[in-house]
Design an enzyme around this catalytic site. Structure first.
Site, PDB file in Angstrom:
ATOM      1  N   LYS A 116       0.833  -1.372   0.111  1.00  0.00           N
ATOM      2  CA  LYS A 116      -0.050  -0.184   0.016  1.00  0.00           C
ATOM      3  C   LYS A 116       0.856   1.268   0.109  1.00  0.00           C
ATOM      4  CE  LYS A 116      -4.560  -1.332   1.296  1.00  0.00           C
ATOM      5  NZ  LYS A 116      -5.782  -0.922   2.305  1.00  0.00           N
ATOM      6  N   LYS A 198      -5.387 -10.455  -7.261  1.00  0.00           N
ATOM      7  CA  LYS A 198      -6.706 -10.990  -6.537  1.00  0.00           C
ATOM      8  C   LYS A 198      -7.619  -9.792  -7.130  1.00  0.00           C
ATOM      9  CE  LYS A 198      -7.047  -9.146  -2.203  1.00  0.00           C
ATOM     10  NZ  LYS A 198      -7.644  -9.052  -0.839  1.00  0.00           N
ATOM     11  N   LYS A 201     -11.368  -4.186  -4.879  1.00  0.00           N
ATOM     12  CA  LYS A 201     -12.254  -3.102  -5.096  1.00  0.00           C
ATOM     13  C   LYS A 201     -11.420  -1.889  -5.699  1.00  0.00           C
ATOM     14  CE  LYS A 201     -14.705  -3.695  -0.801  1.00  0.00           C
ATOM     15  NZ  LYS A 201     -13.971  -4.070   0.447  1.00  0.00           N
TER      16      LYS A 201
HETATM   17  P1  AMP Z   1     -11.099  -6.494   1.914  1.00  0.00           P
HETATM   18  O1  AMP Z   1     -12.139  -6.036   0.785  1.00  0.00           O
HETATM   19  O2  AMP Z   1      -9.772  -6.336   1.524  1.00  0.00           O
HETATM   20  O3  AMP Z   1     -11.747  -5.696   3.089  1.00  0.00           O
HETATM   21  O4  AMP Z   1     -11.672  -8.107   2.284  1.00  0.00           O
HETATM   22  C1  AMP Z   1     -12.706  -8.574   3.064  1.00  0.00           C
HETATM   23  C2  AMP Z   1     -12.684  -9.855   3.109  1.00  0.00           C
HETATM   24  O5  AMP Z   1     -13.084 -10.524   1.675  1.00  0.00           O
HETATM   25  C3  AMP Z   1     -11.440 -10.567   3.478  1.00  0.00           C
HETATM   26  O6  AMP Z   1     -11.836 -11.869   4.172  1.00  0.00           O
HETATM   27  C4  AMP Z   1     -10.676 -11.123   2.188  1.00  0.00           C
HETATM   28  O7  AMP Z   1      -9.906 -12.105   2.313  1.00  0.00           O
HETATM   29  C5  AMP Z   1     -11.893 -11.134   1.411  1.00  0.00           C
HETATM   30  N1  AMP Z   1     -11.651 -11.040   0.083  1.00  0.00           N
HETATM   31  C6  AMP Z   1     -11.309  -9.882  -0.791  1.00  0.00           C
HETATM   32  N2  AMP Z   1     -10.991  -9.953  -2.090  1.00  0.00           N
HETATM   33  C7  AMP Z   1     -10.992 -10.990  -2.107  1.00  0.00           C
HETATM   34  C8  AMP Z   1     -10.834 -11.778  -3.630  1.00  0.00           C
HETATM   35  N3  AMP Z   1     -10.538 -11.385  -4.554  1.00  0.00           N
HETATM   36  N4  AMP Z   1     -11.378 -13.311  -3.544  1.00  0.00           N
HETATM   37  C9  AMP Z   1     -11.382 -14.068  -2.331  1.00  0.00           C
HETATM   38  N5  AMP Z   1     -11.700 -13.285  -1.269  1.00  0.00           N
HETATM   39  C10 AMP Z   1     -11.503 -11.761  -0.941  1.00  0.00           C
END
Ligand code: AMP
Length: 331
Positions: A116, A198, A201
């Protein structure tokens, strides 16, 4: 009556943009399933989002949209606590305390900080650096047994465990040391435009990321444009990151195994496969979207849900905070 005490499972998600298909398949769908097995505590980690600059009006909309979307996925507020982190002041207070029991070197080794800070070189703020201490506070305040995490968050959970052990070593029995919970069906969804990364957002290429609230035609367009390879054969294998990702997504929404998918698409081209994946995703998200539309139209109901949850979260977390402060020596 069910008198058996369930383990506490806890997880937070950042409302830093609209919820993605990756969040849904990788996290939220498992949260929904976990509600019977565990006493679940979920929250929107809005304090975490400001480590990166946010536009106020957009941030407000993202938070309420995320709250409604996650309820629409099937989180049941009657049995699960689902609150908003910034409404529960114990998180910020405990984060300060834990900062003082977290080493600079430990935080420097966090890969997410390195990533980041490279991405936001003009704003490497202290919050970005100490983010894992806040995450440790989020978890430890609730004496959670299990934390469902994707591989991307494993390093932070390890640090939370180290902090808990260190603190308990100085002041016994304050925190439960949580274990990771790796769900059996945790799909890792990759970007449709760069399947080595991955789905996120913050993907700069809008076609790389499918959002839960994307209209069906947008979802179809994104899948039709998904990056694949030149082999033109639907099979799971090395060097086929794009097709592997589409097969994983298709398998996650239909329940089909890789072998079944290969059989079903034997002799068919990528065009047919991409259409099938897009249609399956649209169908899987249809009930979620219609529930979201209902919920977002009733802001008073949403507010009543999070206010009630915020209050309970404050009560639970205040007990741990008070215990920690007393042990440290605050009067
Ligand atoms: P975040 O959007 O980074 O706050 O992630 C929130 C949750 O979603 C966490 O448990 C991440 O591991 C899961 N997550 C985010 N992006 C992915 C993705 N592309 N594939 C699988 N899990 C995801």
């Amino acid at each position: 009556m069910d008198t058996e005490k369930k383990q506490i499972a806890l997880s937070l998600i950042q409302p830093s943009g609209t919820i993605t298909l990756g969040n849904y398949l990788g996290a939220i769908r498992n949260w929904v399933k976990m509600q019977d097995e565990f006493d679940c505590i979920f929250a929107l980690a809005d304090l975490h989002t400001i480590t990166v600059r946010q536009e106020p009006a957009k941030m407000r909309k993202n938070i309420i949209d995320a709250y409604a979307s996650i309820l629409a996925c099937g989180i049941d507020v009657e049995k699960t606590l689902f609150f908003i982190q910034s409404h529960v002041h114990t998180h910020a207070e405990m984060a300060w305390i834990l900062n003082c029991y977290t080493q600079f070197g430990e935080l420097s080794r966090m890969t997410q900080f390195k990533d980041k800070s490279a991405k936001h070189a003009d704003n490497i703020n202290a919050g970005l650096f100490t983010y894992p201490s806040l995450m440790a506070a989020d978890i430890l305040l609730y004496q959670a047994d299990r934390v469902p995490v994707g591989a991307d968050q494993m390093q932070h959970l390890e640090l939370a465990r180290d902090i808990a052990n260190r603190f308990n070593g100085l002041y016994p029995n304050v925190f439960k040391v949580p274990e990771a919970y790796i769900p059996k069906t945790g799909a890792r969804v990759m970007s449709l435009q760069d399947p080595t990364k991955k789905m996120s957002k913050s993907d700069e290429n809008v076609n790389g990321c499918v959002h839960l609230l994307d209209p069906p035609e947008v979802i179809m367009k994104k899948f039709k444009r998904a990056v694949t390879d030149s082999e033109a054969c639907v099979r799971y294998g090395e060097g086929k990151d794009g097709i592997n990702n589409l097969m994983d997504i298709y398998g996650a929404v239909t329940g089909l195994s890789h072998e079944q998918i290969e059989r079903d698409f034997d002799g068919k081209g990528y065009g047919d496969f991409k259409t099938a994946v897009g249609e399956a995703v649209v169908e899987a998200l249809r009930p979620v979207k219609s529930e979201y539309e209902k919920l977002i139209a009733d802001k008073a109901y949403l507010e009543s849900c999070y206010r009630k949850a915020d209050e309970i979260a404050l009560k639970i977390s205040s007990r741990t905070l008070a215990k920690a402060k007393k042990k440290i020596g605050f009067i």
